[in-house]
Scaffold this motif. Structure first.
Motif, PDB file in Angstrom:
ATOM      1  N   ARG A 112      44.082  84.657 -41.830  1.00 25.97           N
ATOM      2  CA  ARG A 112      44.131  83.624 -40.790  1.00 25.97           C
ATOM      3  C   ARG A 112      43.666  82.280 -41.349  1.00 25.97           C
ATOM      4  O   ARG A 112      44.179  81.225 -40.971  1.00 25.97           O
TER       5      ARG A 112
ATOM      6  N   ILE B   2      46.498  80.721 -43.109  1.00 25.79           N
ATOM      7  CA  ILE B   2      47.457  80.118 -42.173  1.00 25.79           C
ATOM      8  C   ILE B   2      46.974  78.736 -41.742  1.00 25.79           C
ATOM      9  O   ILE B   2      47.756  77.777 -41.691  1.00 25.79           O
TER      10      ILE B   2
ATOM     11  N   LEU C  94      55.213  80.445 -39.944  1.00 20.29           N
ATOM     12  CA  LEU C  94      53.757  80.415 -40.072  1.00 20.29           C
ATOM     13  C   LEU C  94      53.194  79.043 -39.721  1.00 20.29           C
ATOM     14  O   LEU C  94      52.063  78.931 -39.230  1.00 20.29           O
TER      15      LEU C  94
ATOM     16  N   GLU D 160      52.399  86.158 -37.775  1.00 17.77           N
ATOM     17  CA  GLU D 160      51.037  86.083 -38.294  1.00 17.77           C
ATOM     18  C   GLU D 160      50.509  87.461 -38.662  1.00 17.77           C
ATOM     19  O   GLU D 160      49.905  87.644 -39.732  1.00 17.77           O
TER      20      GLU D 160
END
Length: 263
Positions: free
Chosen positions: A248, A251, A168, A237
């Motif tokens: 997102r 991340i 990640l 992802e």
């Protein structure tokens, strides 16, 4: 390899220093991996304390922890996350336990297949997804750093958890697999001794090979899990977003916390 040398744990490592596909580097001193911390010496405890560990993620089951709890580390809290990985737990057992479980009756092929299946279950099983989703949320909070995650041998449950984080962050898969394989370097002496003892006790070469599959990291075990993530879920992802409740934005936050410019 950023191994932290301890007297009573063999696979304690800082996973910082790896370069990402964006040219950044994983910060050192924030994320660690290890085998079990239940047999630490006083000197080991002091060494770990100086690393400023605040969170210990223990993947071992309640059964594994009976009379075998981690030694307390000053300033660190322990979080228990159980992926329900019975094969991984068996794989990291000592020879005495393996023989008591009549594991000497397991063929090398069966052991290989069991380990392959276990790694796929890390990706697919609801209990594993729940544990690794919680792990990612813990890692997402800077107040929890430094974080060490461990299981019994620091190979399978921990190896998969660390792989998720590194991927990640943008570390390439080849490097992630190389980090996973470093367990064999850290535990070479211990595993060599264990396999020799097993042969002396059983004189069963197929059992010793089975034991090798259980105790040693093999690229194809982790790759079996990563292939499912890549081929069935569209990559790390998408897998994290759709299966581990990671957004997102999460991340990007993860990268902001753990990445820095290359010096």
């Amino acid at each position: 390899m950023n191994q932290i040398r301890l007297e009573k744990a063999y696979n304690f490592r800082d996973i910082g220093g790896y370069e990402t596909n964006e040219g950044l580097v994983v910060k050192k001193g924030l994320l660690f991996r290890s085998d079990e911390l239940s047999k630490l010496s006083e000197a080991d405890i002091e060494t770990i304390r100086k690393l400023n560990i605040k969170t210990i993620i223990d993947y071992r089951s309640e059964r594994e922890r009976v009379n075998n709890e981690d030694k307390p580390i000053p300033g660190a809290k322990v979080i228990y996350l159980d992926p329900k990985a019975d094969v991984a737990a068996l794989a990291s057992s000592d020879n005495k336990h393996l023989l008591e479980q009549r594991t000497d009756k397991i063929t090398a092929k069966q052991a290989y297949d069991m380990m392959s299946s276990q790694n796929r279950e890390f990706v697919l099983a609801p209990s594993a997804k729940a544990s690794y989703a919680q792990m990612l949320q813990l890692v997402l909070d800077p107040a929890n750093c430094g974080i060490v995650q461990h299981c019994r041998g620091g190979k399978d449950r921990t190896g998969y958890g660390i792989a998720l984080i590194l991927l990640l962050l943008g570390v390439d898969q080849k490097t992630v697999v190389e980090d996973y394989m470093l367990t064999n370097v850290c535990k070479h002496e211990k595993n060599t001794r264990s396999l020799a003892e097993a042969y002396e006790q059983t004189h069963n070469e197929d059992f010793v090979l089975a034991l090798r599959y259980l105790k040693e990291a093999r690229e194809e075990f982790l790759l079996g899990a990563l292939d499912i993530i890549n081929n069935s879920y569209g990559g790390i992802e998408q897998y994290a977003i759709n299966e581990l409740n990671f957004s997102r934005e999460n991340i990007q936050t993860l990268k902001q916390i753990y990445l820095e410019e290359k010096i």
